[in-house]
Design an enzyme around this catalytic site. Structure first.
Site, PDB file in Angstrom:
ATOM      1  CB  SER A   1      -0.982  -0.038   1.170  1.00  0.00           C
ATOM      2  OG  SER A   1      -1.963   0.956   1.029  1.00  0.00           O
TER       3      SER A   1
ATOM      4  CG  ASP B   1      -6.402  -2.975  -4.088  1.00  0.00           C
ATOM      5  OD1 ASP B   1      -7.190  -2.265  -3.433  1.00  0.00           O
ATOM      6  OD2 ASP B   1      -5.181  -2.764  -4.164  1.00  0.00           O
TER       7      ASP B   1
ATOM      8  CG  HIS C   1      -5.391  -2.532  -0.481  1.00  0.00           C
ATOM      9  ND1 HIS C   1      -4.777  -1.883  -1.529  1.00  0.00           N
ATOM     10  CD2 HIS C   1      -4.836  -2.012   0.665  1.00  0.00           C
ATOM     11  CE1 HIS C   1      -3.901  -1.006  -1.058  1.00  0.00           C
ATOM     12  NE2 HIS C   1      -3.911  -1.077   0.269  1.00  0.00           N
TER      13      HIS C   1
END
Length: 986
Positions: A171, A384, A440
């Protein structure tokens, strides 16, 4: 202990537990299952003045932690805990369903790597600052703290300093991880000291180009039918459209109409009535977040929520587990006693991260990393909705174009016979992998696939080595099972050939012995024996290696003074014609210093390819006699390469020379000065030699080969025979290596008959080299060593065998002081030692060379004192400045003084590696050689020391039985061990 060449490692061993580990931080967690690896956690104070500290969790690899690499894992947010994140997918554990205990994670990354999780920036997890302004932070400060953290962490865990290093993150760590990797690479470019051996960068669902990632969210929603295409195009129109080719770091000024249409689209996509609720659902577009309640966990109930094969409540349970006081205590965490409930992400810490920094384009940083030939692997989950795969793939393709990388693979990939996703490979360095069914957080949603990506793509080269080359960093095909008659040992040995010129068929033979304890922590020492033409490998069995022969030469016994007690040891037979080193090209045997050095450099580069784990290890170069040329030339070349290369750098920490040939003509003259000082020749005869000597002194030494006058030659020959009371120069020359002990007179026939062959004079067995030659001649020994692959027809001899070696006579006249000066100018310490009874390269001459070198370097004499070992006088120590040491007059020690005290059960001696006794010291046969009394050396057509003309039969019997390197085994060991500054330890 606590002093000597390896002070720091020994200190760590005594006071920090196992070398290279900080055992004060070792932990066991509540409810943890039994494991066979260790865990450590605690704080690193990155700014003590501000009270700013980062928390870490370090987990050893399940197997071979001292062989496997180190992987740093960073979690994004900014504001999420990497430590807590480790319990969600890639760490060794996850929680039980009631969150009161732990269970093993079958897909833990510590199956293939050591793992270091760091809570960064402050305000994440248990990382904190006592300065309020520190919570107003951004990429620059975060990266700066990480760099400080790593430097201090490696001080705590020095064993991992030069380990292969992977940097990974997820991320917003798409900023953290590349910035950190690039900073470490830039550090490598700019410094000549510690280097970070970065092998790869791995990014999961990374934020790379924020504005485009935001737009890609709505593209994904439209492609999945979650919003209409009309709404998506309206967003494109209203929201200051940008693209891959005109991306700007400037923060976008979303218009009010843009904000309105994006909010509407977000709520439509997830069919909710608030943007806040929709934002919680972006991380997985097909699964709902966990709806479990903390009250249930407090009551001991199980909390799970399985959707699409994934338990969406794992992060909730981890937060609960980390909130338990006993867990925090076990972790050494939360030392500030935070009042609020623990949360893996976005807890109430007051963190206020720079909004502008998230807009920074990361592609230029990734480009710099690729330009350093560091592979990058990026993976993204199919579901995601926060950093969509479709946007990230476009970034990767843009990066590939800018690097001129072509698409080399575009194919489906599989894991456990199931479709894993799509693989895109650009050139050799850039990989993108989509993960089918993942959200994600790929490690949470598809842990098996995530491990597969790391293990088989990002980590592929290391794993390949592990599977096909044995233990990482070792070349197991060269491992010696056991040598014939060898006692049981707990270290490994390796030997074989390195082809330095395959076209010419030129190969050098080596013998590598691990340090007895902690080989992956301790330095590497290269040992070269002189001659030229003597075997360093054979020499290792005479005094400094792990073994010496039994008295009948049919077996081996442990050498209590082996240098492997404190270092890994690499012995190289050089030049070709020494030991089992050879060439298929006859002209290669016409050799000299330049070609010998060139072959050694090629050897070392190729050897490090076989044994990469030692590439950045502290390196010492040692040798005896004519290695006074080999070792300085090699050390100087490696140091020069350091200034020219941005890749492999040699971490040269010290040069050690025993009885070195440094200024040949003056060493010759010193022999007769020594004989006269010992009353072995009349002083009148010595003065006659001086009269005929071609006026050379320390201040006007010249390299040109000397043509001795007939009168001078006659005077030298006469002096030789008088000194040793013999009737021939040949007999005298065999005696010069030890003034007061006669050579071994044993016979091979006795050893073949199984008899013992010894000759003890003044507590020294003069037949050890003789027995070593016999042992190396045995076919079963040669087979175990992987040696003699050319099947030499003549009997093995440690020195001057019938190889046809014809070494340059001119090169021995070269003045080595200028090379030593260059080494000292690079702040590399030099230690030189000489034996009192060495008549080949006398101590009195060598000391004068050292004083001349000190004068040229403007080094002051800082020590001039006796040194002792075990309440016995060992000799005399001269220290010049901080970097130049001469250890002289090792009472009775000759150049072979490793060998002399084998019969004296005293601890090893070292002002280089140990402790020792004080039996008399001599120089031994030719530089550090073992020899064979029975073997005529008809190929010996040159005179190593030039004292008299040589002929084909001069070595019909062996030269004196010791080597050119002050061999009292315990004293030589003591030389290194007892003087802290020998290897530059403050």
């Amino acid at each position: 202990m606590g002093i000597g060449a390896f002070f720091n490692s020994l200190y760590a061993f005594l006071f920090g537990g196992i070398i290279g580990y900080h055992l004060y931080d070792q932990i066991t967690l509540p409810g943890q299952p039994e494991i066979d690896f260790r865990q450590f956690s605690g704080y690193i104070d990155v700014d003590p003045n501000a009270g700013r500290s980062l928390f870490y969790y370090f987990v050893e690899a399940e197997k071979d932690p001292l062989d496997l690499p180190l992987t740093i894992w960073l979690t994004g947010g900014p504001g999420c805990s990497s430590v807590a994140d480790s319990f969600v997918g890639i760490g060794p554990f996850t929680t039980t369903n009631n969150a009161h205990a732990l269970k093993i994670n079958p897909y833990a990354w510590n199956k293939v790597s050591n793992m270091l999780f760091i809570d960064t920036p402050v305000g994440s997890g248990w990382s904190y600052s006592n300065t309020s302004s520190d919570y107003q932070t951004g990429d620059f400060n975060t990266n700066k703290d990480l760099l400080t953290f790593l430097v201090k962490w490696f001080d705590k865990y020095p064993i991992f300093k030069f380990r292969d290093l992977y940097i990974c993150g997820i991320s917003y760590a798409g900023h953290f991880a590349p910035l950190l990797a690039n900073s470490l690479l830039l550090f490598n470019d700019e410094t000549k000291s510690t280097r970070f051996n970065i092998k790869g960068l791995v990014l999961g669902s990374p934020v790379l180009r924020f504005k485009l990632d935001v737009i890609a969210q709505y593209e994904l929603y439209a492609s999945k039918g979650m919003i209409s295409h009309k709404m998506y195009h309206k967003i494109l129109k209203q929201c200051n459209e940008t693209n891959e080719d005109n991306y700007s770091n400037d923060s976008p000024e979303w218009s009010e109409s843009c904000e309105h249409v994006m909010n509407k689209a977000l709520m439509t996509a997830f069919n909710v009535s608030s943007v806040l609720e929709a934002n919680k659902m972006r991380f997985d577009i097909v699964r709902n977040p966990c709806d479990g309640k903390i009250e249930d966990l407090i009551a001991g109930k199980e909390v799970t929520m399985i959707e699409g094969g994934i338990d969406m409540c794992i992060p909730n349970r981890v937060d609960f587990y980390f909130g338990m006081p006993e867990v925090q205590q076990a972790f050494h965490g939360n030392r500030t006693n935070l009042e609020y409930k623990y949360s893996g992400c976005f807890q109430k810490s007051g963190l206020n991260y720079s909004i502008a920094d998230k807009h920074v384009d990361m592609l230029p940083i990734l480009k710099e990393i690729l330009e350093h030939y560091v592979p990058i692997t990026i993976f993204s989950g199919e579901y995601d909705g926060a950093v969509p795969m479709i946007g990230t793939l476009r970034h990767v393709k843009k990066l590939a174009r800018e690097m001129n990388f072509t698409l080399t693979k575009n194919e489906a990939w599989n894991n456990e016979n199931k479709e894993g996703g799509r693989l895109y490979k650009f050139g050799d360095l850039l990989t993108f992998m989509s993960v089918k069914g993942a959200n994600h957080h790929v490690p949470l949603s598809k842990p098996s696939q995530c491990l597969y990506i790391f293990e088989n793509h990002a980590f592929f080269n290391i794993i390949y080595t592990f599977i096909f080359g044995g233990i990482i960093g070792y070349h197991l095909s060269d491992q010696i099972g056991t040598l014939p008659g060898q006692p049981n040992v707990n270290f490994r040995q390796f030997s074989g050939y390195i082809d330095v010129d395959p076209n010419a068929g030129r190969s050098l033979f080596y013998y590598f012995v691990e340090a007895e304890n902690d080989p992956l922590s301790l330095p590497l020492t290269i040992w070269l024996t002189g001659g030229p033409g003597c075997s360093s490998v054979g020499d290792s069995f005479v005094g400094i290696g792990p073994f010496t022969t039994t008295n009948n030469a049919r077996g081996l016994k442990r050498n209590p003074y082996a240098w492997t007690k404190v270092s890994n040891m690499l012995f190289i037979d050089s030049p070709i014609g020494s030991g089992w080193s050879y060439s298929n090209t006859n002209s290669d045997y016409q050799v000299g210093d330049v070609s010998t050095n060139a072959d050694l450099v090629v050897f070392i580069l190729k050897w490090f390819q076989k044994y990469p784990i030692f590439k950045f290890r502290d390196l010492y170069l040692g040798g005896t006699s004519y290695a006074g040329h080999f070792v300085p030339n090699l050390a100087n070349t490696l140091l020069q390469r350091n200034t020219e290369s941005k890749s492999l750098r040699f971490n040269v920490k010290g040069v050690v020379l025993g009885d070195p040939l440094l200024r040949y003509k003056l060493d010759i003259l010193a022999e007769y000065e020594l004989y006269a000082s010992k009353g072995m020749i009349p002083k009148k005869l010595y003065k006659q030699i001086l009269k005929h000597f071609n006026g050379n002194d320390e201040d006007n030494y010249y390299d040109n080969p000397t043509q001795w006058s007939e009168a001078f030659q006659q005077a030298m020959n006469k002096a030789e025979m008088i000194a040793f009371n013999v009737s021939s120069v040949v007999e005298a020359k065999k005696r010069q290596f030890d003034l007061f002990r006669t050579p071994c007179d044993g016979k091979f026939e006795d050893l073949y008959a199984g008899k013992e062959v010894t000759k003890i004079i003044n507590e020294v067995d003069m037949c050890i080299p003789f027995r070593t030659d016999f042992y190396f001649t045995l076919p079963e020994v040669q087979k175990a060593f992987h040696g003699n692959r050319t099947n030499l027809s003549y009997q093995y001899a440690g020195c001057f065998e019938k190889s046809g070696l014809n070494y340059s006579l001119a090169d021995k006249h070269i003045d080595m002081l200028p090379i030593l000066k260059q080494i000292l100018e690079q702040s590399v310490p030099i230690t030189i030692f000489s034996g009192e009874d060495d008549g080949a390269v006398p101590m009195i001459g060598t000391l004068r060379h050292v004083k001349k070198l000190a004068s040229d370097m403007n080094f002051n004499l800082t020590k001039n004192e006796a040194w002792n070992h075990e309440n016995k006088e060992g000799g005399w120590l001269y220290k010049f400045g901080d970097s130049l040491t001469f250890i002289a007059n090792l009472f009775g020690v000759t150049t072979m003084y490793f060998l002399e005290s084998d019969l004296k059960a005293q601890p090893p001696s070292s002002h280089m590696f140990g402790e020792g006794s004080q039996s008399s010291s001599y120089h031994s046969k030719m530089p550090g050689c073992s020899s064979n009394d029975q073997q005529p050396q008809s190929s010996m057509t040159f005179d190593m020391f030039g004292l008299a003309p040589f002929n084909d039969t001069m070595f019909s019997t062996s030269p004196p039985q010791t080597s050119h390197s002050a061999y009292d085994p315990n004293q030589s060991f003591d030389l290194v061990y007892d003087l802290p500054n020998v290897f530059g330890i403050p």
